[in-house]
Design an enzyme around this catalytic site. Structure first.
Site, PDB file in Angstrom:
ATOM      1  N   ALA A   3      73.945  49.056  29.798  1.00 22.50           N
ATOM      2  CA  ALA A   3      75.177  49.775  30.133  1.00 22.50           C
ATOM      3  C   ALA A   3      76.683  49.107  29.484  1.00 22.50           C
ATOM      4  CB  ALA A   3      75.375  49.561  31.454  1.00 22.50           C
ATOM      5  N   LYS A  16      76.982  36.156  32.288  1.00 22.26           N
ATOM      6  CA  LYS A  16      76.565  34.734  32.612  1.00 22.26           C
ATOM      7  C   LYS A  16      75.688  33.980  32.176  1.00 22.26           C
ATOM      8  CE  LYS A  16      73.815  36.549  36.463  1.00 22.26           C
ATOM      9  NZ  LYS A  16      73.427  36.453  37.914  1.00 22.26           N
ATOM     10  N   TYR A  46      63.974  43.272  28.845  1.00 22.63           N
ATOM     11  CA  TYR A  46      62.568  43.155  29.257  1.00 22.63           C
ATOM     12  C   TYR A  46      61.804  44.676  29.300  1.00 22.63           C
ATOM     13  CZ  TYR A  46      63.685  38.370  29.736  1.00 22.63           C
ATOM     14  OH  TYR A  46      63.921  37.060  29.509  1.00 22.63           O
ATOM     15  N   GLY A  74      58.388  50.193  28.810  1.00 26.90           N
ATOM     16  CA  GLY A  74      57.920  51.679  28.401  1.00 26.90           C
ATOM     17  C   GLY A  74      58.818  52.455  27.624  1.00 26.90           C
ATOM     18  N   GLU A 103      54.289  58.274  31.578  1.00 29.15           N
ATOM     19  CA  GLU A 103      54.270  57.301  32.407  1.00 29.15           C
ATOM     20  C   GLU A 103      54.247  58.288  33.844  1.00 29.15           C
ATOM     21  OE1 GLU A 103      56.908  53.317  31.539  1.00 29.15           O
ATOM     22  OE2 GLU A 103      57.746  55.136  30.862  1.00 29.15           O
ATOM     23  N   HIS A 157      57.524  48.034  41.630  1.00 30.94           N
ATOM     24  CA  HIS A 157      56.578  48.341  40.260  1.00 30.94           C
ATOM     25  C   HIS A 157      55.522  47.988  40.689  1.00 30.94           C
ATOM     26  CE1 HIS A 157      55.085  49.021  36.275  1.00 30.94           C
ATOM     27  NE2 HIS A 157      56.131  49.364  36.077  1.00 30.94           N
ATOM     28  N   ARG A 188      63.445  56.187  41.559  1.00 27.26           N
ATOM     29  CA  ARG A 188      63.644  56.642  40.080  1.00 27.26           C
ATOM     30  C   ARG A 188      62.595  56.988  39.348  1.00 27.26           C
ATOM     31  NH1 ARG A 188      63.420  53.283  35.315  1.00 27.26           N
ATOM     32  NH2 ARG A 188      62.770  51.388  36.662  1.00 27.26           N
TER      33      ARG A 188
HETATM   34  P1  FAD Z   1      71.169  44.555  32.688  1.00 26.30           P
HETATM   35  O1  FAD Z   1      70.456  44.824  31.351  1.00 26.30           O
HETATM   36  O2  FAD Z   1      70.427  43.875  33.769  1.00 26.30           O
HETATM   37  O3  FAD Z   1      72.596  43.710  32.306  1.00 26.30           O
HETATM   38  C1  FAD Z   1      73.284  43.023  33.310  1.00 26.30           C
HETATM   39  C2  FAD Z   1      74.212  42.098  32.825  1.00 26.30           C
HETATM   40  O4  FAD Z   1      75.162  41.317  33.679  1.00 26.30           O
HETATM   41  C3  FAD Z   1      73.282  40.773  32.022  1.00 26.30           C
HETATM   42  O5  FAD Z   1      73.696  40.608  30.707  1.00 26.30           O
HETATM   43  C4  FAD Z   1      73.870  39.768  33.086  1.00 26.30           C
HETATM   44  O6  FAD Z   1      73.524  38.288  32.538  1.00 26.30           O
HETATM   45  C5  FAD Z   1      74.932  40.359  33.337  1.00 26.30           C
HETATM   46  N1  FAD Z   1      75.565  39.567  34.443  1.00 26.30           N
HETATM   47  C6  FAD Z   1      75.332  39.795  35.924  1.00 26.30           C
HETATM   48  N2  FAD Z   1      76.059  39.346  36.830  1.00 26.30           N
HETATM   49  C7  FAD Z   1      77.103  38.815  36.178  1.00 26.30           C
HETATM   50  C8  FAD Z   1      78.063  38.122  36.485  1.00 26.30           C
HETATM   51  N3  FAD Z   1      78.370  37.432  37.689  1.00 26.30           N
HETATM   52  N4  FAD Z   1      79.017  37.742  35.544  1.00 26.30           N
HETATM   53  C9  FAD Z   1      78.796  38.037  34.307  1.00 26.30           C
HETATM   54  N5  FAD Z   1      77.764  38.780  33.919  1.00 26.30           N
HETATM   55  C10 FAD Z   1      76.812  38.877  34.754  1.00 26.30           C
HETATM   56  N6  FAD Z   1      64.118  51.089  32.493  1.00 26.30           N
HETATM   57  C11 FAD Z   1      63.725  52.211  31.612  1.00 26.30           C
HETATM   58  O7  FAD Z   1      64.330  53.135  31.618  1.00 26.30           O
HETATM   59  N7  FAD Z   1      62.517  52.110  30.905  1.00 26.30           N
HETATM   60  C12 FAD Z   1      61.694  51.105  30.904  1.00 26.30           C
HETATM   61  O8  FAD Z   1      60.663  50.932  29.988  1.00 26.30           O
HETATM   62  C13 FAD Z   1      62.125  49.875  31.687  1.00 26.30           C
HETATM   63  N8  FAD Z   1      61.266  48.866  31.823  1.00 26.30           N
HETATM   64  C14 FAD Z   1      61.579  47.692  32.388  1.00 26.30           C
HETATM   65  C15 FAD Z   1      60.835  46.579  32.342  1.00 26.30           C
HETATM   66  C16 FAD Z   1      61.179  45.478  33.084  1.00 26.30           C
HETATM   67  C17 FAD Z   1      60.486  44.265  32.964  1.00 26.30           C
HETATM   68  C18 FAD Z   1      62.356  45.667  33.945  1.00 26.30           C
HETATM   69  C19 FAD Z   1      62.767  44.240  34.647  1.00 26.30           C
HETATM   70  C20 FAD Z   1      63.127  46.743  33.905  1.00 26.30           C
HETATM   71  C21 FAD Z   1      62.679  47.732  33.308  1.00 26.30           C
HETATM   72  N9  FAD Z   1      63.518  49.104  33.403  1.00 26.30           N
HETATM   73  C22 FAD Z   1      63.302  50.094  32.441  1.00 26.30           C
HETATM   74  C23 FAD Z   1      64.658  48.894  33.893  1.00 26.30           C
HETATM   75  C24 FAD Z   1      66.036  48.808  32.925  1.00 26.30           C
HETATM   76  O9  FAD Z   1      65.543  47.842  32.108  1.00 26.30           O
HETATM   77  C25 FAD Z   1      67.285  48.444  33.625  1.00 26.30           C
HETATM   78  O10 FAD Z   1      67.586  49.174  34.801  1.00 26.30           O
HETATM   79  C26 FAD Z   1      68.387  48.678  32.684  1.00 26.30           C
HETATM   80  O11 FAD Z   1      68.044  47.791  31.537  1.00 26.30           O
HETATM   81  C27 FAD Z   1      69.851  47.978  33.317  1.00 26.30           C
HETATM   82  O12 FAD Z   1      70.719  47.903  32.391  1.00 26.30           O
HETATM   83  P2  FAD Z   1      72.227  47.395  32.768  1.00 26.30           P
HETATM   84  O13 FAD Z   1      72.784  47.326  31.532  1.00 26.30           O
HETATM   85  O14 FAD Z   1      72.707  48.090  34.008  1.00 26.30           O
HETATM   86  O15 FAD Z   1      71.760  45.746  33.394  1.00 26.30           O
HETATM   87  C1  SIN Z   2      57.286  50.396  32.658  1.00 22.34           C
HETATM   88  O1  SIN Z   2      57.314  50.054  31.538  1.00 22.34           O
HETATM   89  O2  SIN Z   2      56.254  50.437  33.556  1.00 22.34           O
HETATM   90  C2  SIN Z   2      58.984  50.340  32.953  1.00 22.34           C
HETATM   91  C3  SIN Z   2      59.508  51.481  32.924  1.00 22.34           C
HETATM   92  C4  SIN Z   2      60.600  51.608  33.974  1.00 22.34           C
HETATM   93  O3  SIN Z   2      60.718  51.002  34.720  1.00 22.34           O
HETATM   94  O4  SIN Z   2      61.184  52.549  33.710  1.00 22.34           O
END
Ligand code: FAD
Ligand code: SIN
Length: 525
Positions: free
Chosen positions: A14, A36, A46, A49, A116, A241, A385
């Site tokens: 994001a 952070k 991580y 899928g 999925e 999950h 979701r």
């Molecule tokens: P994040 O990628 O979590 O990034 C958050 C950032 O904020 C990090 O850099 C963190 O260090 C930083 N941060 C947090 N707090 C602070 C602070 N106080 N100060 C400064 N920095 C801070 N979704 C899918 O659509 N498809 C998938 O296949 C899928 N697989 C997944 C598998 C796993 C194991 C997990 C855990 C999630 C998966 N998801 C998947 C969900 C998806 O990965 C996440 O919802 C998405 O990546 C979130 O992106 P983001 O940028 O919002 O947050």
């Molecule tokens: C997974 O690969 O099972 C995670 C996919 C997701 O969280 O959307």
């Protein structure tokens, strides 16, 4: 004090996507990303899928993807948002490709689409089983090419700066002016003043000790917004999950066995070998993940077992190793041979469907404050979701927020923002208070606020949480800032929101299940 045009808190999909777009559009303006931990540490890294996106015109359609999302969300999605996200998905994926992200293709050069739970068609683009790692790599590479972006790792956002801190008559009542930031390496706190601030701080998995999320997922973005009185909603919709690798140590971050493995045809079995999902839903292992997690929970309660199994032994192993090399390797490291052994799995907290409420432009209820990605609540997911809709949501909303900024100018106010005041605090001699209360909090959330909830347990949880909160607040007032202390405080705020919004919900929907709401006979559990 540092001044910047755009402050981005978080370096997952994001934050980085927005930063790339806004920095390219306005080369004369500054973008400051703070994160952070190491720059790539995030839930994004991580993701396994992939990204759900409609690319196959013959079999698939926007309508089908919209429908699947609405069904998973169980009547609580915002249909206009769903349509917009699904429709814009292909364009946003195209941009990722242009920025250098790789996705698997078949021998004809077409995307190798996965499937999925809850999806009626094959529509998940992926890079092996490390899609998020690949996206994060490509976005970071792009960000580092942009001269007007500063990316500061090991910088922790403590709190948003609002009128409450500024105390300047020119400051608006309900506006954000940046953040107080802790430089974790220097141990110093400083002020970042920003014309516009984007919360992109990710999920809350660690509030439950046992989670698929990495340790950074402590809900800081949601908690900062909540303390600033920004609207935070749908916090009761925590997605568990179904298939995290079982780890007897309990409250740990645990490795995910992707839903795409069930998409390839793997079976869930109890220890007697029964494919119990057939008793719960006609889609069996490919029911949406709220149903699969609740069914596993019910099966474990019936049998008293600690985990169930994922059986891949009947699958084509060459295909498996090609598609899931990392899962294969990880199982091997854990002495599980996927070809002959069933993989022990158990549900774990995975995703926050709610969060900081935003409109279609990513605007929160506070001026100059935007939220994107997992910390935001857009209306896409409703009560649950659909798999692989999260990366998609982040891409689409990062673009919308960018578009909004491209069409609006911000006045840079000459405000006097006071330095962080830590008078009267000292470096604590021991950290046992933080560790002890963290364990208490995670046990409380696991035992009282898990997959199946009840008002009795939630009321007890409130009382326990108040004891934890009071002890930690006393400590916070006296102790110099540390990351673990701030994270604990944030997790307490998040737990408070989850518990109270769970009590308020009087109807079971999607991933939310409370015994008090079961009125009909023959309910699932
Ligand atoms: P994040 O990628 O979590 O990034 C958050 C950032 O904020 C990090 O850099 C963190 O260090 C930083 N941060 C947090 N707090 C602070 C602070 N106080 N100060 C400064 N920095 C801070 N979704 C899918 O659509 N498809 C998938 O296949 C899928 N697989 C997944 C598998 C796993 C194991 C997990 C855990 C999630 C998966 N998801 C998947 C969900 C998806 O990965 C996440 O919802 C998405 O990546 C979130 O992106 P983001 O940028 O919002 O947050
Ligand atoms: C997974 O690969 O099972 C995670 C996919 C997701 O969280 O959307």
């Amino acid at each position: 004090m540092v001044s910047t045009n755009y402050l981005v808190i978080g370096s997952g999909i994001a934050g980085l996507t927005f930063a790339v777009k806004i920095a390219e559009k306005f080369p004369d303006r500054t973008v400051t990303i703070i994160t952070k931990a190491n720059e790539d540490e995030s839930n994004t890294k991580y993701a396994q899928g992939g990204v759900a996106v409609v690319l196959d015109d013959e079999k698939d359609s926007f309508k089908k993807h919209v429908n699947d999302t609405l069904i998973a969300g169980d009547g609580l999605c915002d249909e206009d948002v769903v349509k917009m996200v699904v429709r814009d998905g292909p364009k946003r994926l195209q941009e990722l490709l242009l920025w250098g992200a790789n996705f698997d293709t078949d021998s004809d050069g077409e995307f190798d689409l996965g499937k999925e739970g809850g999806h009626s068609e094959y529509r998940i683009v992926h890079y092996k089983d490390i899609t998020g790692y690949e996206i994060e790599r490509a976005l970071l590479k792009k960000v580092h090419q942009l001269k007007n972006v500063a990316l500061w790792s090991h910088h922790f956002a403590i709190d948003l700066i609002t009128k409450h801190h500024v105390k300047d008559p020119n400051a608006k009542e309900n506006a954000c002016y940046g953040a107080y930031v802790f430089d974790q390496k220097k141990g110093a706190i400083f002020t970042i003043k920003a014309d516009s601030t984007l919360l992109a701080a990710g999920g809350i998995g660690k509030v439950y000790g046992h989670t698929t999320n990495p340790v950074i997922a402590t809900g800081d973005g949601v908690a900062m917004a909540y303390r600033a009185k920004v609207k935070v909603t749908d916090m009761e919709f925590i997605q568990f999950h179904p298939t995290a690798l079982y780890d007897a140590r309990g409250d740990q971050s645990s490795f995910l066995i992707s839903e795409a493995v069930r998409g390839m045809g793997a079976y869930l079995r109890n220890k007697n070998g029964q494919r119990f999902m057939l008793d719960y839903d006609e889609r069996a292992e490919l029911a949406s993940r709220d149903i699969v997690s609740q069914s596993i929970d019910s099966e474990l309660k019936k049998t008293g077992d600690t985990h169930v199994y994922l059986d891949c032994t009947h699958l084509d192993m060459d295909e498996f190793k090609k598609h899931f090399p990392n899962i294969y390797k990880k199982c091997k490291q854990n002495h599980i041979n996927v070809e002959t052994d069933w993989i022990p799995v158990v549900p774990a907290s995975h995703y926050l469907c709610g969060g900081v409420q935003v409109d279609k432009d990513g605007k929160t209820s506070m001026d100059n404050l935007f939220a994107c990605g997992e910390c935001s609540r857009t209306g896409l997911h409703g009560a649950n979701r659909l798999a692989s809709n999260s990366l998609l949501e982040a891409l689409v909303y990062a673009h919308n927020i960018f578009k909004y900024h491209a069409n609006h100018t911000y006045e840079t106010l000459e405000l006097k923002i006071p330095e962080w005041n830590d008078e009267g605090t000292s470096v604590p001699r021991e950290h046992v208070i933080i560790q002890h209360n963290l364990k208490q909090l995670q046990a409380l959330m696991r035992d009282y606020v898990g997959i199946v909830r009840s008002n009795d347990r939630l009321e007890m949880a409130i009382k326990h949480l108040e004891l934890i909160r009071a002890e930690v607040e006393t400590f916070y007032k006296l102790a110099k800032i540390s990351t673990s202390l701030c994270e604990l405080r944030n997790m307490i705020n998040v737990a408070h929101l989850i518990i109270n919004q769970s009590i308020a919900r009087t109807e079971n929907k999607g991933g939310f299940y409370k015994l008090d709401n079961v009125k009909e006979k023959g309910a699932k559990l």
